[in-house]
Design a protein around this motif. Sequence first.
Motif, PDB file in Angstrom:
ATOM      1  N   THR A 112     111.740  49.700 -40.370  1.00 37.32           N
ATOM      2  CA  THR A 112     110.797  49.865 -41.470  1.00 37.32           C
ATOM      3  C   THR A 112     110.884  51.297 -41.991  1.00 37.32           C
ATOM      4  N   SER A 113     111.094  51.429 -43.286  1.00 38.85           N
ATOM      5  CA  SER A 113     111.132  52.763 -43.891  1.00 38.85           C
ATOM      6  C   SER A 113     110.170  52.793 -45.070  1.00 38.85           C
ATOM      7  N   ALA A 114     109.576  53.957 -45.312  1.00 37.49           N
ATOM      8  CA  ALA A 114     108.598  54.086 -46.390  1.00 37.49           C
ATOM      9  C   ALA A 114     108.909  55.300 -47.245  1.00 37.49           C
ATOM     10  N   SER A 115     108.830  55.097 -48.547  1.00 33.42           N
ATOM     11  CA  SER A 115     108.950  56.190 -49.504  1.00 33.42           C
ATOM     12  C   SER A 115     107.582  56.385 -50.169  1.00 33.42           C
ATOM     13  N   ARG A 116     107.538  57.175 -51.207  1.00 32.03           N
ATOM     14  CA  ARG A 116     106.266  57.418 -51.905  1.00 32.03           C
ATOM     15  C   ARG A 116     105.762  56.147 -52.591  1.00 32.03           C
ATOM     16  N   THR A 117     106.678  55.262 -53.007  1.00 33.22           N
ATOM     17  CA  THR A 117     106.279  54.108 -53.815  1.00 33.22           C
ATOM     18  C   THR A 117     106.435  52.750 -53.127  1.00 33.22           C
ATOM     19  N   ALA A 118     107.221  52.688 -52.048  1.00 31.64           N
ATOM     20  CA  ALA A 118     107.516  51.363 -51.485  1.00 31.64           C
ATOM     21  C   ALA A 118     107.742  51.412 -49.980  1.00 31.64           C
ATOM     22  N   ILE A 119     107.581  50.252 -49.347  1.00 32.25           N
ATOM     23  CA  ILE A 119     107.900  50.058 -47.941  1.00 32.25           C
ATOM     24  C   ILE A 119     109.039  49.042 -47.865  1.00 32.25           C
ATOM     25  N   GLU A 120     110.087  49.394 -47.140  1.00 32.49           N
ATOM     26  CA  GLU A 120     111.232  48.496 -46.986  1.00 32.49           C
ATOM     27  C   GLU A 120     111.312  48.019 -45.541  1.00 32.49           C
ATOM     28  N   PHE A 121     111.416  46.715 -45.376  1.00 28.62           N
ATOM     29  CA  PHE A 121     111.425  46.094 -44.049  1.00 28.62           C
ATOM     30  C   PHE A 121     112.722  45.314 -43.867  1.00 28.62           C
ATOM     31  N   GLN A 122     113.421  45.568 -42.757  1.00 25.73           N
ATOM     32  CA  GLN A 122     114.606  44.805 -42.402  1.00 25.73           C
ATOM     33  C   GLN A 122     114.493  44.383 -40.938  1.00 25.73           C
ATOM     34  N   ALA A 123     114.871  43.158 -40.646  1.00 27.32           N
ATOM     35  CA  ALA A 123     114.807  42.694 -39.257  1.00 27.32           C
ATOM     36  C   ALA A 123     115.981  41.787 -38.950  1.00 27.32           C
ATOM     37  N   TRP A 124     116.525  41.974 -37.752  1.00 27.13           N
ATOM     38  CA  TRP A 124     117.610  41.145 -37.244  1.00 27.13           C
ATOM     39  C   TRP A 124     117.091  40.393 -36.016  1.00 27.13           C
ATOM     40  N   PHE A 134     119.955  36.130 -37.337  1.00 32.15           N
ATOM     41  CA  PHE A 134     119.186  35.919 -38.560  1.00 32.15           C
ATOM     42  C   PHE A 134     118.684  37.266 -39.072  1.00 32.15           C
ATOM     43  N   TYR A 135     118.624  37.379 -40.390  1.00 31.21           N
ATOM     44  CA  TYR A 135     118.250  38.646 -41.018  1.00 31.21           C
ATOM     45  C   TYR A 135     117.275  38.390 -42.159  1.00 31.21           C
ATOM     46  N   VAL A 136     116.252  39.227 -42.269  1.00 31.54           N
ATOM     47  CA  VAL A 136     115.378  39.205 -43.442  1.00 31.54           C
ATOM     48  C   VAL A 136     115.195  40.625 -43.962  1.00 31.54           C
TER      49      VAL A 136
END
Length: 214
Positions: A112-124, A134-136
Amino acid sequence: MEEDKDGLLPTNNVVARDGRFYYGSEEIFVDPQCGGVVDYLTPKPALWRGARLRFTKDHYRMKRAPIIGVPFSRAFEEAKSISSGLQKSMFEDPNWTNYQGKAVVATMLAHTSASRTAIEFQAWQFLDVSTETFYVHAIIEKASERVIHLDGATMIHSDEQHSEIRSFARKLKGEGYTKHFRIDGEFDVSAAKDVMDLYFPIQALTKEFLDAMQ
């Protein structure tokens, strides 16, 4: 079929009628890996319009053994609390050794990474008896607190890569990447969690299921 670069078909080219799907006059079939996702999206016009899905020209079914692990939605719920920086997490059922040999055991690596405007989630999410992973991937807009992108794919990881992920929680994309669905637009986090859990269902550990495993 006019698929995109990932082999997905935009839903504006698909007609859904009485549980069946058509591309022009030709009947097409949902890739069984995303069958639950398509069933969820079809009666929801706003989500359906923003989706790209994997269809096939042939009808086939897929059967899996029961899978024990942590749902994608649990990791996703934790991801929303990240305000900045990068977080790496491992998720697995604490009693997973009890299920080996009786069910498939899944382990999840989440970034999980976060910037000033968004949160990005990746999971394996990978399995103890298979090289398939499986990946989302999801992006949450902070201002609206809504999801603006979600996709799911499978890939292949070797035993060595699995060990590396377990030991170091290291991001490894693997081989044979195949995307199964993509949803763009703006939609509720609850819908994203539903889609992720339908994409890779985890067996509920009910008393009846645990008794059957014995």
